[in-house]
Design a protein around this motif. Structure first.
Motif, PDB file in Angstrom:
ATOM      1  N   VAL A  65      31.108  11.069  79.869  1.00  0.00           N
ATOM      2  CA  VAL A  65      30.451   9.897  79.292  1.00  0.00           C
ATOM      3  C   VAL A  65      29.273  10.322  78.424  1.00  0.00           C
ATOM      4  CG1 VAL A  65      29.295   7.719  79.823  1.00  0.00           C
ATOM      5  CG2 VAL A  65      31.098   8.568  81.342  1.00  0.00           C
ATOM      6  N   ILE A  66      29.045   9.580  77.357  1.00  0.00           N
ATOM      7  CA  ILE A  66      27.843   9.805  76.533  1.00  0.00           C
ATOM      8  C   ILE A  66      27.136   8.468  76.329  1.00  0.00           C
ATOM      9  CG2 ILE A  66      27.099  10.313  74.161  1.00  0.00           C
ATOM     10  CD1 ILE A  66      28.612  12.784  74.214  1.00  0.00           C
ATOM     11  N   PHE A  67      25.813   8.510  76.403  1.00  0.00           N
ATOM     12  CA  PHE A  67      25.013   7.305  76.154  1.00  0.00           C
ATOM     13  C   PHE A  67      24.494   7.297  74.720  1.00  0.00           C
ATOM     14  CE2 PHE A  67      23.489   7.101  80.821  1.00  0.00           C
ATOM     15  CZ  PHE A  67      24.316   6.033  81.111  1.00  0.00           C
ATOM     16  N   ALA A  68      24.484   6.118  74.122  1.00  0.00           N
ATOM     17  CA  ALA A  68      23.751   5.927  72.867  1.00  0.00           C
ATOM     18  C   ALA A  68      22.549   5.041  73.173  1.00  0.00           C
ATOM     19  CB  ALA A  68      24.642   5.265  71.830  1.00  0.00           C
ATOM     20  N   ALA A  69      21.347   5.580  72.964  1.00  0.00           N
ATOM     21  CA  ALA A  69      20.134   4.798  73.247  1.00  0.00           C
ATOM     22  C   ALA A  69      19.804   3.942  72.030  1.00  0.00           C
ATOM     23  CB  ALA A  69      18.979   5.725  73.599  1.00  0.00           C
ATOM     24  N   ALA A  70      20.570   2.893  71.844  1.00  0.00           N
ATOM     25  CA  ALA A  70      20.408   2.057  70.653  1.00  0.00           C
ATOM     26  C   ALA A  70      19.402   0.940  70.874  1.00  0.00           C
ATOM     27  CB  ALA A  70      21.762   1.492  70.211  1.00  0.00           C
ATOM     28  N   ASP A  71      18.743   0.933  72.036  1.00  0.00           N
ATOM     29  CA  ASP A  71      17.581   0.053  72.176  1.00  0.00           C
ATOM     30  C   ASP A  71      16.379   0.851  71.695  1.00  0.00           C
ATOM     31  OD1 ASP A  71      15.420  -1.486  72.757  1.00  0.00           O
ATOM     32  OD2 ASP A  71      15.948  -1.893  74.847  1.00  0.00           O
ATOM     33  N   THR A  72      16.089   0.703  70.425  1.00  0.00           N
ATOM     34  CA  THR A  72      14.988   1.480  69.856  1.00  0.00           C
ATOM     35  C   THR A  72      13.738   0.618  69.758  1.00  0.00           C
ATOM     36  OG1 THR A  72      15.705   0.850  67.639  1.00  0.00           O
ATOM     37  CG2 THR A  72      16.517   2.930  68.492  1.00  0.00           C
ATOM     38  N   PHE A  73      13.820  -0.584  70.326  1.00  0.00           N
ATOM     39  CA  PHE A  73      12.708  -1.534  70.192  1.00  0.00           C
ATOM     40  C   PHE A  73      11.804  -1.558  71.422  1.00  0.00           C
ATOM     41  CE2 PHE A  73      10.834  -5.714  70.832  1.00  0.00           C
ATOM     42  CZ  PHE A  73      10.100  -5.828  69.663  1.00  0.00           C
ATOM     43  N   ARG A  74      12.372  -1.820  72.590  1.00  0.00           N
ATOM     44  CA  ARG A  74      11.549  -1.994  73.781  1.00  0.00           C
ATOM     45  C   ARG A  74      10.872  -0.678  74.159  1.00  0.00           C
ATOM     46  NH1 ARG A  74      12.689  -1.723  79.352  1.00  0.00           N
ATOM     47  NH2 ARG A  74      14.893  -1.516  78.945  1.00  0.00           N
ATOM     48  N   ALA A  75       9.608  -0.782  74.511  1.00  0.00           N
ATOM     49  CA  ALA A  75       8.871   0.400  74.920  1.00  0.00           C
ATOM     50  C   ALA A  75       9.558   1.040  76.124  1.00  0.00           C
ATOM     51  CB  ALA A  75       7.429   0.023  75.268  1.00  0.00           C
ATOM     52  N   ALA A  76       9.751   2.334  76.067  1.00  0.00           N
ATOM     53  CA  ALA A  76      10.291   3.134  77.163  1.00  0.00           C
ATOM     54  C   ALA A  76      11.749   2.836  77.511  1.00  0.00           C
ATOM     55  CB  ALA A  76       9.435   3.013  78.426  1.00  0.00           C
ATOM     56  N   ALA A  77      12.436   2.104  76.649  1.00  0.00           N
ATOM     57  CA  ALA A  77      13.855   1.844  76.917  1.00  0.00           C
ATOM     58  C   ALA A  77      14.652   3.150  76.881  1.00  0.00           C
ATOM     59  CB  ALA A  77      14.419   0.855  75.905  1.00  0.00           C
ATOM     60  N   ILE A  78      14.288   4.006  75.915  1.00  0.00           N
ATOM     61  CA  ILE A  78      14.998   5.281  75.783  1.00  0.00           C
ATOM     62  C   ILE A  78      14.769   6.135  77.033  1.00  0.00           C
ATOM     63  CG2 ILE A  78      15.161   7.397  74.416  1.00  0.00           C
ATOM     64  CD1 ILE A  78      14.240   5.670  71.976  1.00  0.00           C
ATOM     65  N   GLU A  79      13.506   6.163  77.486  1.00  0.00           N
ATOM     66  CA  GLU A  79      13.178   6.927  78.695  1.00  0.00           C
ATOM     67  C   GLU A  79      13.957   6.403  79.892  1.00  0.00           C
ATOM     68  OE1 GLU A  79      11.136   5.876  76.492  1.00  0.00           O
ATOM     69  OE2 GLU A  79       9.800   7.514  75.900  1.00  0.00           O
ATOM     70  N   GLN A  80      14.065   5.078  79.969  1.00  0.00           N
ATOM     71  CA  GLN A  80      14.788   4.475  81.090  1.00  0.00           C
ATOM     72  C   GLN A  80      16.247   4.933  81.104  1.00  0.00           C
ATOM     73  OE1 GLN A  80      14.539   0.195  81.132  1.00  0.00           O
ATOM     74  NE2 GLN A  80      15.806  -0.002  82.952  1.00  0.00           N
ATOM     75  N   LEU A  81      16.854   4.932  79.941  1.00  0.00           N
ATOM     76  CA  LEU A  81      18.244   5.364  79.855  1.00  0.00           C
ATOM     77  C   LEU A  81      18.364   6.852  80.179  1.00  0.00           C
ATOM     78  CD1 LEU A  81      21.024   4.101  79.164  1.00  0.00           C
ATOM     79  CD2 LEU A  81      20.754   5.013  76.861  1.00  0.00           C
ATOM     80  N   LYS A  82      17.352   7.618  79.777  1.00  0.00           N
ATOM     81  CA  LYS A  82      17.389   9.059  80.062  1.00  0.00           C
ATOM     82  C   LYS A  82      17.351   9.329  81.573  1.00  0.00           C
ATOM     83  CE  LYS A  82      15.824  11.112  75.770  1.00  0.00           C
ATOM     84  NZ  LYS A  82      14.660  11.450  74.927  1.00  0.00           N
ATOM     85  N   VAL A  83      16.580   8.499  82.285  1.00  0.00           N
ATOM     86  CA  VAL A  83      16.554   8.650  83.742  1.00  0.00           C
ATOM     87  C   VAL A  83      17.949   8.434  84.311  1.00  0.00           C
ATOM     88  CG1 VAL A  83      15.650   7.734  85.899  1.00  0.00           C
ATOM     89  CG2 VAL A  83      14.132   8.005  83.937  1.00  0.00           C
ATOM     90  N   TRP A  84      18.614   7.397  83.815  1.00  0.00           N
ATOM     91  CA  TRP A  84      19.993   7.157  84.249  1.00  0.00           C
ATOM     92  C   TRP A  84      20.907   8.326  83.854  1.00  0.00           C
ATOM     93  CZ3 TRP A  84      21.714   3.867  87.717  1.00  0.00           C
ATOM     94  CH2 TRP A  84      20.982   2.708  87.983  1.00  0.00           C
ATOM     95  N   GLY A  85      20.665   8.859  82.659  1.00  0.00           N
ATOM     96  CA  GLY A  85      21.458   9.994  82.197  1.00  0.00           C
ATOM     97  C   GLY A  85      21.308  11.194  83.128  1.00  0.00           C
ATOM     98  N   ASP A  86      20.067  11.451  83.543  1.00  0.00           N
ATOM     99  CA  ASP A  86      19.821  12.570  84.474  1.00  0.00           C
ATOM    100  C   ASP A  86      20.526  12.348  85.796  1.00  0.00           C
ATOM    101  OD1 ASP A  86      18.295  13.795  82.619  1.00  0.00           O
ATOM    102  OD2 ASP A  86      16.359  13.123  83.416  1.00  0.00           O
ATOM    103  N   ARG A  87      20.535  11.119  86.248  1.00  0.00           N
ATOM    104  CA  ARG A  87      21.148  10.821  87.547  1.00  0.00           C
ATOM    105  C   ARG A  87      22.622  11.184  87.589  1.00  0.00           C
ATOM    106  NH1 ARG A  87      18.687   4.874  89.084  1.00  0.00           N
ATOM    107  NH2 ARG A  87      16.545   5.584  89.365  1.00  0.00           N
ATOM    108  N   SER A  88      23.334  10.863  86.495  1.00  0.00           N
ATOM    109  CA  SER A  88      24.769  11.156  86.575  1.00  0.00           C
ATOM    110  C   SER A  88      25.190  12.225  85.581  1.00  0.00           C
ATOM    111  CB  SER A  88      25.586   9.871  86.409  1.00  0.00           C
ATOM    112  OG  SER A  88      24.947   8.963  85.564  1.00  0.00           O
ATOM    113  N   GLY A  89      24.224  12.996  85.097  1.00  0.00           N
ATOM    114  CA  GLY A  89      24.553  14.104  84.216  1.00  0.00           C
ATOM    115  C   GLY A  89      25.193  13.669  82.917  1.00  0.00           C
ATOM    116  N   VAL A  90      24.673  12.589  82.347  1.00  0.00           N
ATOM    117  CA  VAL A  90      25.231  12.077  81.099  1.00  0.00           C
ATOM    118  C   VAL A  90      24.260  12.363  79.957  1.00  0.00           C
ATOM    119  CG1 VAL A  90      25.802   9.949  79.851  1.00  0.00           C
ATOM    120  CG2 VAL A  90      26.632  10.288  82.177  1.00  0.00           C
ATOM    121  N   ARG A  91      24.808  12.862  78.864  1.00  0.00           N
ATOM    122  CA  ARG A  91      23.959  13.180  77.716  1.00  0.00           C
ATOM    123  C   ARG A  91      23.544  11.891  77.004  1.00  0.00           C
ATOM    124  NH1 ARG A  91      26.636  16.329  73.077  1.00  0.00           N
ATOM    125  NH2 ARG A  91      25.042  15.940  71.484  1.00  0.00           N
ATOM    126  N   VAL A  92      22.275  11.841  76.607  1.00  0.00           N
ATOM    127  CA  VAL A  92      21.775  10.666  75.903  1.00  0.00           C
ATOM    128  C   VAL A  92      21.513  11.023  74.448  1.00  0.00           C
ATOM    129  CG1 VAL A  92      19.992   8.897  75.809  1.00  0.00           C
ATOM    130  CG2 VAL A  92      20.639   9.886  78.012  1.00  0.00           C
TER     131      VAL A  92
END
Lengths: 451, 313
Positions: free
Chosen positions: B135-162
């Motif tokens: 699986v690969i994530f696209a962090a296309a929420d570029t608006f909300r503060a820390a949305a990218i970081e939030q997705l990265k935490v999820w990425g780390d949890r299941s070893g998914v590249r963001v």
């Protein structure tokens, strides 16, 4: 806000208005629509029931049947009942006489607590030194989100040390931090939680015991359905909340939750979130809201905005030129700038009475782009042209179109609007110039009419 | 079966919140005006919506007349069947998304602010990585503060590249980059997390349209799913959301989030009814395993509180 409910009530009531007299069956059919409208607006089922019964008892009475304008009479009753339901006085945020004031922000996941926390802090920073505290240790990057928002708004931030898992220790740290640095309002942004989750609700209760807070504010999404009442009463039972913030009211949510929350908990809705920017927070005014629901338009709100704007001194200049019975394109430009200052255009327009009744006048269609273009057109004119628009002929029009990045049609439209407004202004000047009035045909191609 | 148990627990609350009303309703023994009124109240209180509620009750009355049904118990079964069959009439209702070649399947998550898109992205990724999918994530929420970081935490949890860019960058460009990266690395699924937006904000909806167009153009023959992430506490506005997002994109499915709440999620009946969009998953908590396929019979049972109907005591 509340648009759909307002439209429905407007529809029903205009049907009533078109008749000479009101029979009992008219009242019944109107109330059926009122009921449907309220239910569609997510007003609590039981509250609707009570409300409709109350209106019926009053409407079927003599005063309506004998009244000359029965439709207005029913409208007045619905309005009175609605506003009675929502409470009448605006409720300001409490500031403790013994600083620091502590605000505990609570609510479900995704309700908008973090954004609201920063909005309130920003609003308070005019007269206080607020500190926002990240107490959401559960959602990934929640701390980071608050930190970034606080930084952007230049507001004090306190967050947990890395690996911290005890909310109460964060609170202790924050209180110490605040007293050392003379922060006088502490806003605690807590993790979203389900009202049915005993364990997490207990965590909030523990925070409350430790402090105790000046305000416990429940942030409720304006789009919430019938569950709103249960959510509000559960939080209220556990924590005795002191106020509600209705978030995301800038959408087309009918927001009926607001009506019921007050009724069921007795707690006032204090603030409303009306946009994604950190400034988009308004004092919730239930009277104004009732007016809006009824389609009376937010006349009060508009008046306030204009007063605020007038402080900048621009209004005097316009008034000055009005006295001289002269209205130039420079005045128009000034006016465009002031309309821009009033805030997002859709919000200004939303406040104008009757606008919601017009088809195709959705706020989205009136983007600020149009206003910008109009400004550009005037800005591309020479001083001479602005003062004496009659000299603007074909080649000047082409030049202006080119210079403003618009089209000749656009220039023509603007000149036509100017002409229309000049006449209006002339009339207005004769009336004595008591205040500003928004011109017709300012934004749309063909112009639109206010009522 | 700890996982299954947890879901059961989650759903237990769902069922209990309905059981009170309906079992009471159907245990009275008589079908009278109060009966119908109560039924209406239960449905409206469940966010089913007033129009659909009236129409459902009308059809139930007609059916009951036709089939000469008189007892509350039978009426109950009839009603349950009616709602189930209406839901199941929507293609793919309750079916989890298939991950099939050609790769990568593209999953675009959309919804209003705070509906749970990022959390859903995390849960979907966890589900698929456990099945051995890449699986690969696209962090296309570029608006909300820390949305990218939030997705990265999820990425780390299941070893998914963001795949992410700067905060504030063009969301469609992020989606484009991520799709290229997914193709290049032979990923099975690309999950695109977008910024929350109120469906009434025209320009933000246009931006979403652009993301969709870019993905549509670049994905080739891969399948693309556009999922509306919908909070189950959502009231009647949920239908307007579904309609508007559907007009812009169109939608291919719904994820009903925060269903471990006591909210009833009745608005999905209206969405299924008027837009024929299937509900694919329900979210039942904040953990990575708290996502499961939407189960129609279970939902309807929970909805109607079928905990041994007909029990007269």
């Amino acid at each position: 806000m509340f648009d759909a409910l307002r439209e429905r009530l407007e529809g029903v009531l205009s049907k009533l208005k078109s008749r000479g007299r009101l029979t009992e069956s008219d009242v019944d059919s109107a109330l059926r629509e009122v009921r449907r409208g309220l239910l569609e607006a997510d007003v609590d089922y039981k509250v609707v029931k009570t409300l409709v019964e109350a209106i019926k008892i009053r409407a079927v009475g003599k005063d309506v049947l004998e009244s000359i304008t029965p439709g207005q009479q029913v409208a007045a009753i619905v309005y009175e009942e609605l506003s009675a339901l929502m409470g009448t006085e605006p409720a300001p945020l409490a500031i403790s006489s013994m600083p620091p004031s502590v605000y505990l922000m609570v609510g479900l996941q995704g309700g908008g607590k973090t954004t609201t926390t920063v909005k309130i802090a920003k609003k308070l920073s005019a007269g206080h030194k607020p500190l926002v505290v990240a107490c959401d240790l559960r959602r990934p990057a929640a701390v980071e989100q608050l930190r970034i928002l606080a930084e952007q708004s230049k507001i004090g931030f306190f967050g947990p040390a890395a690996g911290e898992s005890d909310v109460l220790s964060v609170v202790r740290g924050a209180v110490k931090f605040a007293s050392e640095r003379l922060y006088d309002v502490i806003l605690l942004d807590t993790a979203g939680r389900l009202h049915a989750d005993e364990e997490l609700m207990e965590e909030l209760a523990a925070m409350k015991r430790q402090l105790p807070p000046t305000e416990i504010l429940l942030v409720v999404d304006a789009m919430t359905g019938q569950e709103a009442v249960k959510v509000a009463s559960a939080f209220h039972e556990k924590l005795t909340i002191t106020g509600v913030v209705l978030s995301k009211l800038d959408g087309d949510a009918r927001g009926g939750a607001a009506l019921a929350i007050r009724q069921v908990t007795g707690v006032p809705v204090k603030l409303a979130g009306v946009g994604e920017g950190t400034d988009a927070l308004e004092v919730f005014d239930s009277r104004r809201m009732a007016q809006r629901i009824m389609g009376m338009g937010d006349v009060m709100g508009l008046a306030e905005k204009i007063r605020e704007m007038a402080d900048s001194g621009g209004a005097e200049k316009i008034a000055e030129s009005l006295k001289q019975k002269k209205f130039t394109l420079e005045d128009l430009l000034l006016q465009f700038e002031q309309i821009e200052k009033m805030g997002p255009l859709d919000k200004v327009l939303e406040m104008i009475p009757g606008l919601s009744r017009m088809k195709g006048m959705g706020a989205d269609e009136l983007d600020a782009k149009r206003l910008k273009q109009s400004k550009a057109v005037i800005q591309s004119m020479t001083r001479e042209e602005r003062r004496e628009p009659s000299i603007i002929k074909g080649s000047r029009r082409r030049r202006i179109a080119l210079g403003s990045g618009t089209s000749v049609q656009m220039v023509n439209q603007l000149l036509a609007q100017y002409e229309q407004m000049r006449k209006l202004w002339k009339q207005f000047g004769k009336q004595g110039g008591k205040g500003l009035r928004l011109p017709k045909g300012l934004f749309g191609g063909g112009g639109f009419r206010f009522r | 079966m700890a996982f299954f148990e947890r879901l059961k627990q989650g759903l237990k609350g769902v069922r209990e919140r309905w059981s009170g009303g309906l079992s009471l309703l159907f245990s009275g023994g008589v079908v009278d005006e109060a009966f119908w009124e109560n039924l209406e109240e239960i449905l409206i209180s469940g966010d089913v919506g007033v129009d659909l509620t009236i129409s459902l009750i009308d059809s139930l009355k007609r059916d009951a007349e036709e089939k000469r049904i008189r007892t509350p118990e039978e009426l109950f079964r009839l009603f349950e069947e009616m709602i189930s069959s209406r839901l199941l009439a929507v293609p793919f209702m309750g079916e989890p998304l298939p991950v099939t070649p050609p790769s990568p399947s593209v999953i675009l998550l959309v919804g209003v602010n705070g509906s749970g898109k990022t959390t859903t992205a995390g849960k979907l990724a966890s589900r698929w990585t456990k099945e051995g999918k890449k699986v690969i994530f696209a962090a296309a929420d570029t608006f909300r503060a820390a949305a990218i970081e939030q997705l990265k935490v999820w990425g780390d949890r299941s070893g998914v590249r963001v795949i992410a860019q700067q905060h504030g960058s063009d969301a469609a460009a992020v989606a484009f980059d991520a799709l290229q990266a997914a193709k290049a690395s032979g990923a099975d699924v690309l999950i695109v997390d977008t910024a929350g937006r109120l469906h009434s904000k025209h320009n933000l909806m246009e931006e979403l349209g652009k993301i969709h167009r870019v993905l549509e153009k670049e994905k080739g023959d891969s399948r693309m799913e556009v999922l509306l992430v919908l909070d189950s506490v959502m009231g009647q506005n949920g239908l307007a959301q579904a309609e508007t997002f559907n007009k812009m994109l169109p939608l291919t499915g719904v994820v009903l989030t925060k269903y471990d709440n006591t909210a009833k999620g009745g608005i999905i009946l209206a969405i299924a009814h008027s837009l024929k969009i299937p509900v694919r998953y329900v979210g039942l908590g904040e953990g990575e395993d708290d996502l499961r396929a939407f189960d129609v019979p279970e939902f309807v049972k929970a909805l109607l509180g079928d905990n041994g109907h007909g029990q007269g005591n």
